[in-house]
Design an enzyme around this catalytic site. Sequence first.
Site, short mmCIF file in Angstrom:
data_model
loop_
_atom_site.label_atom_id
_atom_site.label_comp_id
_atom_site.label_asym_id
_atom_site.label_seq_id
_atom_site.Cartn_x
_atom_site.Cartn_y
_atom_site.Cartn_z
N ASP A 84 -8.78 30.96 36.64
CA ASP A 84 -8.18 29.96 35.76
C ASP A 84 -6.93 30.53 35.09
OD1 ASP A 84 -11.18 30.28 33.82
OD2 ASP A 84 -9.46 31.63 33.88
N ASP A 86 -4.54 30.44 31.74
CA ASP A 86 -4.43 30.05 30.34
C ASP A 86 -3.00 30.21 29.87
OD1 ASP A 86 -7.16 29.70 30.33
OD2 ASP A 86 -7.58 31.71 29.59
N ASP A 163 -8.81 41.30 23.19
CA ASP A 163 -9.72 42.45 23.27
C ASP A 163 -9.07 43.69 23.91
OD1 ASP A 163 -9.74 41.07 25.67
OD2 ASP A 163 -11.91 40.82 25.76
P1 ATP Z 1 -12.14 36.40 33.46
O1 ATP Z 1 -11.61 34.99 33.28
O2 ATP Z 1 -11.69 37.10 34.67
O3 ATP Z 1 -13.59 36.46 33.26
P2 ATP Z 1 -10.65 36.86 31.08
O4 ATP Z 1 -10.09 38.11 30.47
O5 ATP Z 1 -9.67 35.80 31.46
O6 ATP Z 1 -11.53 37.30 32.28
P3 ATP Z 1 -11.76 34.89 29.35
O7 ATP Z 1 -13.13 34.81 28.77
O8 ATP Z 1 -11.29 33.83 30.26
O9 ATP Z 1 -11.70 36.29 30.08
O10 ATP Z 1 -10.77 35.07 28.11
C1 ATP Z 1 -9.38 34.81 28.18
C2 ATP Z 1 -8.65 35.77 27.27
O11 ATP Z 1 -9.08 35.61 25.91
C3 ATP Z 1 -8.87 37.24 27.56
O12 ATP Z 1 -8.03 37.73 28.56
C4 ATP Z 1 -8.60 37.88 26.21
O13 ATP Z 1 -7.21 38.02 26.01
C5 ATP Z 1 -9.13 36.86 25.25
N1 ATP Z 1 -10.54 37.12 24.89
C6 ATP Z 1 -11.65 36.68 25.52
N2 ATP Z 1 -12.77 37.11 24.93
C7 ATP Z 1 -12.38 37.84 23.86
C8 ATP Z 1 -13.06 38.55 22.84
N3 ATP Z 1 -14.38 38.61 22.80
N4 ATP Z 1 -12.31 39.18 21.92
C9 ATP Z 1 -10.96 39.13 21.93
N5 ATP Z 1 -10.27 38.49 22.88
C10 ATP Z 1 -10.95 37.84 23.84
MG MG Z 2 -10.16 33.80 32.16
#
Ligand code: ATP
Ligand code: MG
Length: 469
Positions: A84, A86, A163
Amino acid sequence: MPAGRNSRLIDPQSNPHGPATITSQPQIPAVSLRVIPRDQHTISRKDISPNALRVLYRLRDAGYAGYLVGGAVRDLLVGGHPKDFDVATDATPEQVKHLFRNCRLIGRRFRLAHVVFGREIIEVATFRANIDDGSGDRQLHEGGRLLRDNVYGSIEDDAVRRDFTANALYYAIEDFSVRDYLGGFEDVQARQMKLIGDPEQRYREDPVRMLRAIRLSAKLGFEIGAETAEPIPRLASLLSEAAPARLFEELLKMFLSGHAVASFEGLERFGLLPAILPETAAALSSNRSGALRRMLLEGLRGTDLRVANDEPVSPAFLFALLLWPAYCRALMALQAGGMNAEEAQRRAADRVTLHQLQTVALPRRFSLPMQEIWLLQSRFSTRQRKRVTRLLAHPRFRAAYDFLLLRLVASGEHAEDVEFWREAQTLSGDALSASLGAEGGADAYLGEDDAPPKRRRRRRSSSAAAATE
Ligand code: ATP
Ligand code: MG
């Protein structure tokens, strides 16, 4: 984290403009902008979802800042295919809604805009400060919640509240550059997961970040930086404070995204297994032969293979696998106490499910089929015609049979049953009857459908328990 000091409320009347508003803020020492121009990184527009591009261009044309951000930028930099995309912007959710007819606003605590293109949703979030960590664990953050709900921030605030450094990179559509405020670009090149800020503090704010460190490093093949890794075993027990529903979601991501084996090994290495799957962890450590662990890893390998082949994977099967060691252990204890096999199986299944629910909110639509997969294991030794037919028609037959296969691979047991049921699935009703009729031992049960074959059943149940020895 100093970000809060710099947060500001965006005045919806003002129309803050894109790159012009990006200034490094000297009062945040860790933040300094590095722009990586197009010819120094590998992100190409053809790898970005056309819908995400549409959103970015529309924001830019309306005079707002708009960046691709988070996991998508990180994944693209390592040649992956983000699931996805963002977008982060300085436009408020209402301003975003104004720009897109196909936009709906979601979230009460922090409003987000979802721009909907058929099945694809582009999430557009206004830059925000480190007030809401996204954890959903509200009890950790009593007080000040109202403030938190509405505080937007600068792009620097937005970067700092994320994070990992690898997750805090921004792809700008106007010059196709990557903007890096925290050294994430270098960390991605060096394949390092590093938390932004003080690791212990960041884990205390949101313990799920420990799981994210393991999941993302497993997925990307990154190493967890030494300082980011160090507190994890010490703080493992904090995970029990995380919201069970969130842990469930995180475990699904962890085990159903194609990197289950590496994730499981990461959980073991960092001592997180007892925090999230306590009874399985206990069963594995008391299982001297290692058969239960072998079976679990074999199942996770199969899951990864299915994901790689675009085959469906089910949470019920996954949890049947993850909690099988716990089930076997509970079953053995109940039978050792003299309970009959059938009753012990039901009780063990219920007990394990109930205990696990304290940590991970496994919805009933998954826990019920999970239990069926376990309970059907004891029915594979039947050769009685009606029972065979009934089991073949059971909605969970295929999953239970696949589970039996795993048990064979892990322990070398049940070969005869696997062979019988493999063939039974290929036969028509008549052929099946004929084959059952032709089998010496099985003949004894033909026509005695209602008389439970007690002796056989007892043997079966003890074979499930045997795996724990
Ligand atoms: P994936 O989608 O591959 O699982 P992702 O890093 O995109 O990994 P998401 O849960 O989609 O994970 O989160 C999008 C973004 O939001 C992350 O890349 C990060 O920048 C931020 N984020 C997500 N969870 C947290 C958290 N617990 N604390 C701080 N920032 C977060
Ligand atoms: Mg993601």
